[in-house]
Design a protein around this motif. Sequence first.
Motif, mmCIF file in Angstrom:
data_model
loop_
_atom_site.group_PDB
_atom_site.id
_atom_site.type_symbol
_atom_site.label_atom_id
_atom_site.label_comp_id
_atom_site.label_asym_id
_atom_site.label_seq_id
_atom_site.Cartn_x
_atom_site.Cartn_y
_atom_site.Cartn_z
ATOM 1 N N SER A 9 0.759 -1.155 -0.011
ATOM 2 C CA SER A 9 -0.122 -0.204 -0.034
ATOM 3 C C SER A 9 0.930 1.271 0.073
ATOM 4 O O SER A 9 2.016 1.176 0.297
ATOM 5 C CB SER A 9 -0.755 0.040 1.267
ATOM 6 N N ILE A 10 0.261 2.195 -0.277
ATOM 7 C CA ILE A 10 0.905 3.610 -0.071
ATOM 8 C C ILE A 10 0.311 4.607 0.820
ATOM 9 O O ILE A 10 -0.984 4.790 0.878
ATOM 10 C CB ILE A 10 0.862 4.540 -1.697
ATOM 11 N N ASP A 11 1.061 5.126 1.805
ATOM 12 C CA ASP A 11 0.620 6.258 2.842
ATOM 13 C C ASP A 11 0.253 7.273 2.241
ATOM 14 O O ASP A 11 0.987 8.099 1.926
ATOM 15 C CB ASP A 11 1.486 6.033 3.967
ATOM 16 N N LEU A 14 1.886 10.488 3.517
ATOM 17 C CA LEU A 14 3.217 10.643 3.033
ATOM 18 C C LEU A 14 3.529 11.015 1.641
ATOM 19 O O LEU A 14 4.498 11.483 1.173
ATOM 20 C CB LEU A 14 4.413 9.376 3.717
ATOM 21 N N CYS A 15 2.520 10.480 0.936
ATOM 22 C CA CYS A 15 2.985 10.758 -0.843
ATOM 23 C C CYS A 15 2.976 12.124 -1.217
ATOM 24 O O CYS A 15 2.085 12.816 -0.742
ATOM 25 C CB CYS A 15 1.918 9.893 -1.456
ATOM 26 N N GLY A 16 3.924 12.401 -1.885
ATOM 27 C CA GLY A 16 4.121 13.810 -2.461
ATOM 28 C C GLY A 16 3.635 13.717 -3.861
ATOM 29 O O GLY A 16 3.791 14.854 -4.206
ATOM 30 N N GLY A 17 3.038 12.708 -4.364
ATOM 31 C CA GLY A 17 2.656 12.888 -5.766
ATOM 32 C C GLY A 17 3.636 13.119 -7.105
ATOM 33 O O GLY A 17 3.233 13.531 -7.817
ATOM 34 N N CYS A 18 4.773 12.590 -6.759
ATOM 35 C CA CYS A 18 5.988 12.905 -7.581
ATOM 36 C C CYS A 18 5.818 11.890 -8.983
ATOM 37 O O CYS A 18 6.167 12.125 -10.062
ATOM 38 C CB CYS A 18 7.085 12.627 -7.007
ATOM 39 N N ALA A 19 5.067 10.874 -8.808
ATOM 40 C CA ALA A 19 4.599 9.805 -9.929
ATOM 41 C C ALA A 19 5.939 9.107 -10.080
ATOM 42 O O ALA A 19 5.662 8.162 -11.034
ATOM 43 C CB ALA A 19 4.090 10.474 -11.177
ATOM 44 N N LYS A 20 7.125 8.993 -9.403
ATOM 45 C CA LYS A 20 7.982 8.151 -9.784
ATOM 46 C C LYS A 20 7.652 6.486 -9.735
ATOM 47 O O LYS A 20 8.183 5.636 -10.626
ATOM 48 C CB LYS A 20 9.483 8.379 -8.668
ATOM 49 N N CYS A 21 6.905 6.362 -8.795
ATOM 50 C CA CYS A 21 6.658 4.882 -8.797
ATOM 51 C C CYS A 21 5.593 4.182 -9.832
ATOM 52 O O CYS A 21 5.543 3.214 -9.999
ATOM 53 C CB CYS A 21 5.942 4.767 -7.129
ATOM 54 N N VAL A 22 4.859 5.230 -10.299
ATOM 55 C CA VAL A 22 3.846 4.731 -11.265
ATOM 56 C C VAL A 22 4.364 3.828 -12.210
ATOM 57 O O VAL A 22 3.704 2.806 -12.613
ATOM 58 C CB VAL A 22 2.764 6.011 -11.983
ATOM 59 N N LYS A 36 -2.090 12.215 -5.708
ATOM 60 C CA LYS A 36 -1.658 11.142 -4.464
ATOM 61 C C LYS A 36 -1.627 9.859 -5.410
ATOM 62 O O LYS A 36 -2.533 9.525 -6.136
ATOM 63 C CB LYS A 36 -2.676 11.040 -3.500
ATOM 64 N N ALA A 37 -0.400 8.969 -5.076
ATOM 65 C CA ALA A 37 -0.509 7.741 -5.903
ATOM 66 C C ALA A 37 -1.393 6.678 -4.816
ATOM 67 O O ALA A 37 -1.346 6.659 -3.496
ATOM 68 C CB ALA A 37 0.998 7.310 -5.710
ATOM 69 N N PHE A 38 -1.675 5.519 -5.454
ATOM 70 C CA PHE A 38 -2.404 4.638 -4.798
ATOM 71 C C PHE A 38 -2.438 3.193 -5.559
ATOM 72 O O PHE A 38 -2.184 3.169 -6.981
ATOM 73 C CB PHE A 38 -4.080 4.657 -4.676
ATOM 74 N N ILE A 55 12.144 3.448 -4.318
ATOM 75 C CA ILE A 55 12.076 4.946 -5.219
ATOM 76 C C ILE A 55 11.432 5.954 -4.675
ATOM 77 O O ILE A 55 11.503 7.155 -4.932
ATOM 78 C CB ILE A 55 11.260 4.327 -6.463
ATOM 79 N N CYS A 56 10.658 5.698 -3.472
ATOM 80 C CA CYS A 56 9.751 6.842 -2.957
ATOM 81 C C CYS A 56 10.526 7.440 -2.169
ATOM 82 O O CYS A 56 11.283 7.227 -1.035
ATOM 83 C CB CYS A 56 8.591 6.218 -1.987
ATOM 84 N N PRO A 57 10.877 8.967 -2.328
ATOM 85 C CA PRO A 57 11.778 9.749 -1.748
ATOM 86 C C PRO A 57 11.023 9.955 -0.160
ATOM 87 O O PRO A 57 11.855 10.392 0.643
ATOM 88 C CB PRO A 57 11.518 10.867 -2.294
ATOM 89 N N HIS A 58 9.631 9.270 0.022
ATOM 90 C CA HIS A 58 9.052 9.821 1.418
ATOM 91 C C HIS A 58 8.854 8.523 1.986
ATOM 92 O O HIS A 58 8.244 8.639 3.252
ATOM 93 C CB HIS A 58 7.991 10.615 1.116
ATOM 94 N N GLY A 59 9.474 7.484 1.652
ATOM 95 C CA GLY A 59 9.020 6.188 2.111
ATOM 96 C C GLY A 59 7.410 5.682 2.262
ATOM 97 O O GLY A 59 7.139 5.271 3.228
ATOM 98 N N ALA A 60 6.652 6.297 1.470
ATOM 99 C CA ALA A 60 5.369 6.032 1.578
ATOM 100 C C ALA A 60 4.803 4.696 0.946
ATOM 101 O O ALA A 60 3.650 4.303 1.422
ATOM 102 C CB ALA A 60 4.632 7.038 0.656
ATOM 103 N N ILE A 61 5.790 3.941 0.450
ATOM 104 C CA ILE A 61 5.260 2.543 -0.169
ATOM 105 C C ILE A 61 5.707 1.617 0.854
ATOM 106 O O ILE A 61 6.798 1.378 1.421
ATOM 107 C CB ILE A 61 5.861 2.249 -1.368
ATOM 108 N N GLN A 62 4.697 0.929 1.275
ATOM 109 C CA GLN A 62 4.808 -0.240 2.370
ATOM 110 C C GLN A 62 4.470 -1.557 1.837
ATOM 111 O O GLN A 62 3.376 -1.580 1.310
ATOM 112 C CB GLN A 62 4.023 0.260 3.572
#
Length: 246
Positions: A9-11, A14-22, A36-38, A55-62
């Motif tokens: 999941s993505i918190d 914490l997600c900054g919406g940079c889209a790098k993970c998409v 926001k990514a989900f 890849i997430c600069p904010h550690g939002a992906i868990q």
Amino acid sequence: MKTTKTHCSIDDALCGGCAKCVSLCPVGAIRLDDGKAFIEVDECAECGVCTRSRICPHGAIQGGKLEWPRMVRAMLSNPLAKFKSTQIYGRGTEETKTNDSQDTYREGEIGVIIELGRPVLGTRMDDVERVVKKFATRGYRLPSSNPVHSWVVDPAVGSLKPEILREKAISCLVEFIVPEAAAGEVLRLIRELDQEIRTVFSVCVAVRADKAGKPRLQEVFGPEIHSIPQVKVNLGMARGILEASS
Ligand code: SF4
Ligand code: SF4
């Protein structure tokens, strides 16, 4: 950061919406909505790419604490997940790459290997069941070394555990041992599957060379079948067979 979720999941906070993970997700399960990514939970194959990559600069992906039957997704899709039944990491067996290690396909037999889901689409386990049923009902054997074998509940029919049928994997390899004399039927079954399977699949056949080392693919399958030459040398892998036969 601890999670109690039972899936990746993505918190949101914490997600900054940079889209790098998409674009990183191999099955397109990560989406962006309103900055926001989900993760589309049912589309996620639990491959672990998004968490392992950091890849997430904010550690939002868990990553999640996967439970049965969702853990089937990781068992087939995450190369770091080990199969309890085969003690092999990943979805295949050694015989998929070479018949030299355990002599699974003997003289007079061919190996038929069907990979579902790659590229991009992934596969649901009900499509895997369609393949297993197609071969099992003709009496063709799924080797116990294949990871899918542990999920077969009725070997005569080829049905899989019902609770896993909606699970999704990046890909799944199913293997069968078939007599050489049934090569023509194999081609017919594959053409039938082409009309029944809802994802992409590829087929590989393992045909033993003759005593002089000459390939026998066209001798077994007929002149309309062409091989794509590949060379892979696994030094020492046949040692077990040689020692057993000496
Ligand atoms: S675990 Fe894999 S399939 Fe799931 S969202 Fe992450 S990259 Fe995509
Ligand atoms: S990489 Fe992180 S911050 Fe960027 S969209 Fe994905 S979850 Fe959000």
